[in-house]
Design an enzyme around this catalytic site. Structure first.
Site, mmCIF file in Angstrom:
data_model
loop_
_atom_site.group_PDB
_atom_site.id
_atom_site.type_symbol
_atom_site.label_atom_id
_atom_site.label_comp_id
_atom_site.label_asym_id
_atom_site.label_seq_id
_atom_site.Cartn_x
_atom_site.Cartn_y
_atom_site.Cartn_z
ATOM 1 C CG HIS A 112 6.268 9.385 51.593
ATOM 2 N ND1 HIS A 112 4.918 9.505 51.330
ATOM 3 C CD2 HIS A 112 6.578 8.098 51.269
ATOM 4 C CE1 HIS A 112 4.449 8.364 50.859
ATOM 5 N NE2 HIS A 112 5.438 7.501 50.828
ATOM 6 N NE ARG A 133 -0.176 6.318 49.316
ATOM 7 C CZ ARG A 133 -1.060 5.377 49.608
ATOM 8 N NH1 ARG A 133 -2.264 5.743 50.060
ATOM 9 N NH2 ARG A 133 -0.776 4.099 49.454
ATOM 10 N NE ARG A 168 2.459 6.296 52.974
ATOM 11 C CZ ARG A 168 1.305 5.626 52.994
ATOM 12 N NH1 ARG A 168 0.339 6.035 53.809
ATOM 13 N NH2 ARG A 168 1.110 4.575 52.238
ATOM 14 C CE1 TYR A 190 7.934 2.287 56.137
ATOM 15 C CE2 TYR A 190 6.208 1.002 55.099
ATOM 16 C CZ TYR A 190 6.903 2.177 55.233
ATOM 17 O OH TYR A 190 6.555 3.254 54.464
ATOM 18 C CE LYS A 244 0.588 4.569 44.371
ATOM 19 N NZ LYS A 244 1.966 4.180 44.802
ATOM 20 C CG HIS A 292 1.201 -0.182 51.508
ATOM 21 N ND1 HIS A 292 2.221 -0.448 52.407
ATOM 22 C CD2 HIS A 292 1.422 1.082 51.058
ATOM 23 C CE1 HIS A 292 3.023 0.602 52.485
ATOM 24 N NE2 HIS A 292 2.561 1.534 51.681
#
Length: 299
Positions: free
Chosen positions: A240, A149, A243, A275, A174, A266
């Protein structure tokens, strides 16, 4: 609202920063979302958080939706409200969480934009004409190599990179989560070249400006846009997107969604599953080639 209500809000934001180690970006979002809720309360002459009911939250969300706010944004705002009222519950300042059962309108799920492999190669396989471009290419290689990120890349220090083991440590992912990521050979070469030119100064940041300060997110976005214009890439590329491209290309090759989930950091595999929609045709080809019952056998 009364001073006690404002004090409770400030205490919650401080808890996010100190105890939960939320990023400044997350804290700003929470502050902004809860300030809107506070303004709504004042317009309804509600003076304490304990006076809010679920119906009030629904009215607030509905009004935001009528003003054109999308479902994804409203989901985030409701998440901030639920966290805040859970905090107030623990402090015995409210008797219930009025946002607990309120749902935001469903947002249409958009597929992320990605670059294909040739576009990425055309972007990264170019000669740097200055020290700043050497630095920039190292940043862009690292984005694509490790699926970082933007906030994670800006937070990297020199000490977070292990060139010998080809690893990097994300200390501020995150939700305050840490993870260890592999670094590809091309990115290692780009980093070695940058570190050989990186000016000596006291800032521990891996990527620094010409003045020796840690690069900010806005600066990196501008440098990426400028580089893409230089190499003639027609797409509007943002960090992004690199990414997203990392995730899509990796999933296409390995077909291991759990591994991609771990690399991306995640917490929910549902976020990673988006994805798979980008690569359904490739999955169908793999199925046809490998599944024992995909084709009828001929005598």
């Amino acid at each position: 609202m009364h001073a006690e209500a404002e004090s409770a809000l400030q205490s919650f934001l401080q808890t996010l920063q100190v105890e939960r180690r939320a990023s400044p970006h997350t804290i700003d979002n929470y502050h902004r979302d809860l300030k809107r809720l506070r303004d709504f309360c004042e317009s309804r002459q509600l003076h304490q958080w304990s006076e809010l009911q679920s119906a009030d939250i629904r009215q607030h969300v509905a009004a935001r939706h009528r003003n054109g706010i999308g479902g994804k944004t409203l989901q985030r705002e409701l998440s901030a409200m639920r966290s805040f009222f859970n905090y107030l519950l623990k402090k015995n300042l409210v008797a219930q969480n009025p946002a607990k059962l309120v749902q935001a309108p469903k947002a249409a799920r958009k597929l992320p934009k990605t670059l294909d492999v040739d576009q990425v190669s055309g972007m990264l396989d170019r000669h740097a004409d200055s020290v700043l471009e050497i630095r920039d290419l190292a940043m862009f290689e690292l984005f694509y190599s490790s699926g970082l990120r933007l906030s994670e890349l800006t937070a990297l220090d020199v000490a977070d990179i292990d060139l010998d083991e080809r690893l990097l440590r994300v200390r501020f992912g995150k939700g305050g989560k840490q993870r260890i990521l592999p670094v590809g050979g091309k990115a290692i070469q780009a980093l070695e070249q940058w570190l050989a030119h990186r000016p000596a100064h006291d800032d521990p940041a891996l990527f620094t400006s010409s003045r020796g300060n840690r690069l900010g997110q806005r600066n990196i976005q501008q440098r990426l846009r400028r580089w893409c214009q230089k190499v003639g890439l027609p797409e509007h590329v943002h960090p992004h997107m690199l990414r997203h491209s990392f995730a899509s290309h990796l999933l296409e090759s390995c077909q291991d969604i759990r591994a991609v989930q771990e690399l991306l950091g995640h917490s929910n595999i549902g976020t990673t599953q988006i994805y798979t929609h980008l690569d359904f045709q490739h999955l169908a080809e793999i199925y046809d080639k490998t599944h024992p019952r995909a084709h009828k056998k001929t005598r």
